[in-house]
Design an enzyme around this catalytic site. Structure first.
Site, PDB file in Angstrom:
ATOM      1  N   GLU A  24       0.854  -1.178  -0.046  1.00 34.68           N
ATOM      2  CA  GLU A  24      -0.021  -0.193   0.059  1.00 34.68           C
ATOM      3  C   GLU A  24       0.768   1.201   0.158  1.00 34.68           C
ATOM      4  OE1 GLU A  24      -3.099  -0.231  -0.724  1.00 34.68           O
ATOM      5  OE2 GLU A  24      -3.177  -2.209  -0.409  1.00 34.68           O
ATOM      6  N   HIS A  78     -13.777  -6.647  -5.445  1.00 37.44           N
ATOM      7  CA  HIS A  78     -13.356  -5.790  -6.610  1.00 37.44           C
ATOM      8  C   HIS A  78     -14.515  -5.803  -7.854  1.00 37.44           C
ATOM      9  CE1 HIS A  78      -9.727  -7.040  -4.675  1.00 37.44           C
ATOM     10  NE2 HIS A  78      -9.178  -5.957  -5.203  1.00 37.44           N
TER      11      HIS A  78
END
Length: 657
Positions: free
Chosen positions: A382, A514
């Site tokens: 991240e 997603h």
């Protein structure tokens, strides 16, 4: 004045100097008109950029508030902000399209900016439809993130996906428990999302058509070139021999855990025994499949706990990895505003994500982090997104993105790849096993197997999921009759099957994060390939010698400098140019990933042969994809030579800021 506005104004001055005066072009009256139109376009782009920062920043803050505190009020505010952003996008697109008749005479960067602003997806539709779309997306997200699964024999015991159901899928070896969690989540989340998803597909496709595409899948593929589907299946076939060997090895090991009744030694594996809710990443089954379990553990989760690691320490170490390479450290705003742990007393979206608030200052991570190696690597991933944001923050808003949909994901993964090496773990005091710099040892086989589980193991998963969505968007598969196609692709491409009977009343796609947030999954597929190309290049910059899998570019400022040069480009140049800037190659290739795993491939072939395993499964191998990609709007024309030279200079100025 911000750097982009300054550069645009500089360009206006240069254009005025370079383009001949009206007296000089009186025989061609159109040229002075085109010069004026370019001036107008540059002025529009300057105004657009400053306004876009404010509008998209406000929308991002509203989305953050909802994702970190799921309430009806925050959902309403998120929809309101999204509608304002959509209205701005729509009006800006209409203004950008006013230059359509002369855009081919403009410099390439101006063409790319106007083209990006013109392509606005669902925002191109009427306000009522846009509002309906935003409400649908918010509702699917809410169902996914806040719906518990309760036990039939004890309705008072209810578990959310994170951490409850996720922990079961990651750690349990009880077949009935795994089936309960797997089916329960799909019943509670997937089925309610089915009608919402069907309407989402209709609206999303309308938005794609309004922007010149055949459907949303066509729109997503357009960023990679006209032959993406062919490329995707070529890459699949390149890694298939290695995947089949890994599949056979894992199948035998899980047979030993769950028995032949549930995991046979031939054919498909059940999807609920692969370590997470979706069978996407196989990382969590590593303790069951480790080749040499008596060696020091490559998974350092227990060691992190023993050393009293905290989430804050993990995050600080991830940040230090980047700064050790001469890259940007995370700023004060990041540490003050990020959500690194699950807060008490409120529902949140735990799925790890990185956020850019478009003000060139505020960058954040949202995670429900726990102390283990998987989250340690996720933090590095991240922060890779954060590093990308910080490096291209000087670019205009339309260029603040990855070179294509895979680049952002690949950057985070390539960093995690370096961090996971025994060499790096020894460096930071988390691993005390052997680490021969040249020879392939048993420790290397353990390491390579662990790395293959979330990389080689996930490639067919990504392709199958995205192929299903492409089929839905194109109308080849009906949402309300899509379960059969879903499992056909799972059977054929991945070699897995449903652990219990599935019907068209079920809806697996609605239980995949997603999918319900409309995130193009092909980026994950491509990223898994190109991250090894990136890794190979950064290792060369770090002067690594020996087998590729042993490389760690921690503290290599040479590798950091090379990476930063590419990151700073954002999406300002076509992705092959960004690829070339970092790797010297302009194409996606499987060469680097196959080189990396070659020692494991040799070991798997030998081991599977000794065990007498049947490689593969009953379904026919997919060798090509018959459907073709229509592609997006036609490519824009090239600028004149003097403009190309001018923008080459200006681009170098932008990237130097």
């Amino acid at each position: 004045m911000d750097s982009w506005s300054h550069i645009l104004r500089l360009l206006v001055i240069v254009v005025a100097v370079v383009i001949p005066s009206s007296e000089q072009i009186s025989v061609d009256g159109g040229r002075d008109r085109r010069a004026t139109q370019l001036d107008d376009a540059l002025e529009f782009l300057t105004d657009y950029n400053s306004t876009a920062e404010m509008v998209y920043s406000a929308s991002s803050f509203a989305s953050w508030a909802y994702s970190t505190n799921i309430t009806d009020y925050n959902q309403m505010k998120e929809v309101e902000a999204s509608l304002k952003a959509a209205a701005f996008s729509k009006s800006s697109a209409m203004r950008a399209r006013e230059f359509d008749d002369v855009i081919e005479t403009f410099p390439e960067d101006v063409q790319r900016l106007l083209g990006s602003i013109s392509d606005i997806g669902v925002s191109a539709l009427d306000n009522d439809t846009v509002q309906e779309y935003n409400e649908i997306m918010g509702e699917m997200n809410k169902i996914y993130s806040s719906t518990p699964v309760c036990r039939a024999d004890d309705p008072s015991e209810c578990l959310n996906l994170e951490p409850g159901l996720g922990n079961i899928m990651a750690t349990s070896t009880d077949w009935d428990e795994l089936v309960w969690a797997w089916k329960g989540f799909r019943d509670a989340v997937g089925i309610p999302n089915k009608p919402l998803f069907a309407r989402y597909v209709e609206i999303a496709n309308q938005g794609a058509v309004a922007n010149g595409y055949e459907d949303l899948g066509d729109s997503w593929r357009s960023g990679y070139g006209d032959d993406l589907e062919d490329q995707a299946y070529e890459l699949y076939n390149a890694i298939l021999p290695l995947y089949k060997q890994l599949h056979a090895y894992v199948r035998r090991k899980l047979n030993g855990v769950h028995g032949s009744e549930h995991v046979p030694l031939t054919g498909h594996m059940p999807a609920n025994v692969l370590g997470d809710m979706w069978g996407r990443f196989w990382t969590n089954i590593y303790p069951h499949v480790v080749p040499y379990p008596d060696l020091p553990n490559i998974d350092v989760s227990d060691e992190m706990v023993r050393q009293n690691y905290t989430v804050c320490k993990m995050a600080r170490m991830a940040d230090e990895f980047y700064s050790s390479m001469g890259l940007f450290p995370a700023n004060d705003e990041f540490w003050e505003n990020s959500m690194l742990e699950r807060p008490d007393g409120r529902d949140v979206v735990c799925h790890a994500s990185a956020w850019d608030f478009y003000n060139r200052v505020d960058f954040r991570i949202k995670m429900c982090t726990e102390v283990n190696m998987d989250y340690f690597l996720t933090l590095h991933h991240e922060l890779g997104h954060i590093q990308y944001y910080m490096n291209y923050k000087h670019q205009p808003v339309s260029f603040r993105g990855g070179a294509n949909g895979a680049f952002h994901e690949a950057i985070g993964e390539v960093m995690s790849q370096s961090v996971a090496t025994p060499k790096h773990l020894k460096e930071v005091g988390l691993f005390d096993g052997e680490d021969d710099p040249t020879d392939v040892t048993d420790t290397d086989i353990n390491f390579l197997l662990k790395m293959a589980l979330p990389t080689i193991g996930t490639l067919p998963f990504s392709l199958a999921l995205e192929q299903w969505r492409w089929d839905v968007f194109s109308g080849k598969t009906d949402v309300n009759a899509g379960t059969a196609r879903w499992w056909q692709l799972k059977n054929d491409l991945i070699g897995v099957k449903a652990p219990v009977d599935r019907t068209e009343d079920d809806f697996e796609a609605g239980a995949m994060y997603h999918i319900i947030i409309s995130y193009p999954f092909i980026g994950y597929y491509i990223r898994t390939i190109i991250q090894f190309q990136f890794y190979q290049s950064l290792c060369q910059s770090a002067s690594h010698t020996g087998p590729l899998h042993k490389c760690d570019f921690y503290r290599s400022t040479e590798a950091g400098e090379k990476l930063a040069a590419m990151l700073s480009m954002g999406s300002s140049r076509p992705w092959p140019e960004a690829m070339e800037a970092l790797t010297g190659q302009r194409e996606m290739k499987a060469d680097a990933i196959l080189e990396y795993f070659q020692p494991l491939m040799e070991w798997l072939e030998k081991t599977n042969t000794e065990n007498g395993d049947v490689i593969g499964w009953e379904s026919p191998t997919v060798t090509t994809q018959e459907s073709t990609t229509a592609g997006g709007p036609s490519a824009l024309g090239n600028a004149s030579l003097w403009m190309m030279c001018l923008f080459a200079v200006i681009s170098s100025i932008i990237h130097g800021y």
